[in-house]
Design an enzyme around this catalytic site. Sequence first.
Site, PDB file in Angstrom:
ATOM      1  N   GLU A  38       1.220  15.838 -10.504  1.00 50.55           N
ATOM      2  CA  GLU A  38       0.659  15.797 -11.855  1.00 50.55           C
ATOM      3  C   GLU A  38       0.192  17.182 -12.298  1.00 50.55           C
ATOM      4  OE1 GLU A  38      -2.229  12.720 -12.541  1.00 50.55           O
ATOM      5  OE2 GLU A  38      -2.717  13.470 -14.551  1.00 50.55           O
TER       6      GLU A  38
ATOM      7  N   ASP B 243      -2.573   1.610  -7.252  1.00 50.46           N
ATOM      8  CA  ASP B 243      -3.445   2.742  -6.939  1.00 50.46           C
ATOM      9  C   ASP B 243      -4.627   2.307  -6.082  1.00 50.46           C
ATOM     10  OD1 ASP B 243      -3.405   5.431  -7.429  1.00 50.46           O
ATOM     11  OD2 ASP B 243      -4.130   5.290  -9.498  1.00 50.46           O
TER      12      ASP B 243
ATOM     13  N   ASP C 161      -5.152   3.751 -11.619  1.00 56.91           N
ATOM     14  CA  ASP C 161      -6.583   3.627 -11.909  1.00 56.91           C
ATOM     15  C   ASP C 161      -6.901   4.252 -13.269  1.00 56.91           C
ATOM     16  OD1 ASP C 161      -6.345   6.274 -11.265  1.00 56.91           O
ATOM     17  OD2 ASP C 161      -7.871   6.283  -9.699  1.00 56.91           O
ATOM     18  N   SER C 162      -5.870   4.779 -13.943  1.00 53.49           N
ATOM     19  CA  SER C 162      -6.037   5.178 -15.352  1.00 53.49           C
ATOM     20  C   SER C 162      -6.498   3.980 -16.173  1.00 53.49           C
ATOM     21  CB  SER C 162      -4.729   5.740 -15.913  1.00 53.49           C
ATOM     22  OG  SER C 162      -3.648   4.866 -15.659  1.00 53.49           O
TER      23      SER C 162
ATOM     24  N   LYS D  18      -0.838   3.765  -3.633  1.00 51.01           N
ATOM     25  CA  LYS D  18      -0.803   5.205  -3.933  1.00 51.01           C
ATOM     26  C   LYS D  18      -2.192   5.773  -3.692  1.00 51.01           C
ATOM     27  CE  LYS D  18      -0.789   7.230  -8.218  1.00 51.01           C
ATOM     28  NZ  LYS D  18      -2.019   8.008  -8.043  1.00 51.01           N
TER      29      LYS D  18
HETATM   30  O1  KIV Z   1      -3.649   6.351 -12.662  1.00 51.72           O
HETATM   31  C1  KIV Z   1      -2.625   6.805 -13.196  1.00 51.72           C
HETATM   32  O2  KIV Z   1      -2.154   6.337 -14.234  1.00 51.72           O
HETATM   33  C2  KIV Z   1      -1.956   7.929 -12.545  1.00 51.72           C
HETATM   34  C3  KIV Z   1      -0.821   8.557 -13.268  1.00 51.72           C
HETATM   35  C4  KIV Z   1      -1.358   9.624 -14.138  1.00 51.72           C
HETATM   36  C5  KIV Z   1       0.208   9.049 -12.336  1.00 51.72           C
HETATM   37  O3  KIV Z   1      -2.335   8.311 -11.468  1.00 51.72           O
END
Ligand code: KIV
Length: 284
Positions: free
Chosen positions: A186, A87, A48-49, A117
């Site tokens: 993280e 995610d 979700d980044s 995730k």
């Molecule tokens: O959303 C994302 O990219 C993450 C990474 C920082 C592991 O959760």
Amino acid sequence: MDKSKVTIPGLLKMKAEGRQKIRMVTAYDYPMAVLIDQTDIEMIFVGDSLGMVVLGHEGTVPVTMEDMIHHSRAVARGARKTFLVVDMPFGSYHLSIEQAVGNAVRLMKECSADCVKIEGGVDFAPTVRAIVKAGIPVMGHIGLTPQTASALGGFKVQGKNLESAAQIYRDALALEEAGAFSIVMEAVPAPLAKIITEKLRIPTIGIGAGVDCDGQVLVLYDLLGLFDRFVPKFVKRYARLDQEVKNALTTYATEVADGTFPGPEHSFSGKEDELRRYLGLEQG
Ligand code: KIV
């Protein structure tokens, strides 16, 4: 390159044998997924980044299920051999266990995900257990959990004092016990990540968690030097594509302005005189 489809038993074997670290990287679109699929990287992760690095939000909270599905479907079309992690966005698993299972099912069905995730430790162990019970593999995420960064006081290292380190340790144990097949850690001190990695049977994937995790993950646009807002301490830029892209765009703009692009090699030829006659136009 001969890459066979990465599976959960394969990832667990990598942990058990301890010979080879697991490599994971985020992606948000088809072309990048195709490139990643052509490397040895085992896991591709639609994080979700994407809210920050692709959609321009300040954080990950605004990301919706529809955003995740839209981008994950594109990535899935390119990631044929690489294990696809998707995610669950903020709000998609927080209201009830039924909501969490329902949305996890959606991500699996609509995105061809290999697993979902979710962020959270002890408090989310029942959610993880229910999703796993529905037949969906779950990757956990502990330490700095960006979806709840404001409650954690910002994007800060977690587990710096003994009490919070012990909580992260308990989070890891609870997720393994609930059936998670892997855990992202993280922004936690490297010794804490090492202790957790040694304790768990499932692989740990670190981001800002030191070298002793079973694997590593980075945000693709950080790694490629394409995200300009900030560079966390744990990011290594393996390229400066921002400069490459800017140079290419500047040259394109100059060549269009001065008429050197498109040249004859980029144009389709034809007979101008004949065309003008046919159209009844003056000869040029
Ligand atoms: O959303 C994302 O990219 C993450 C990474 C920082 C592991 O959760």
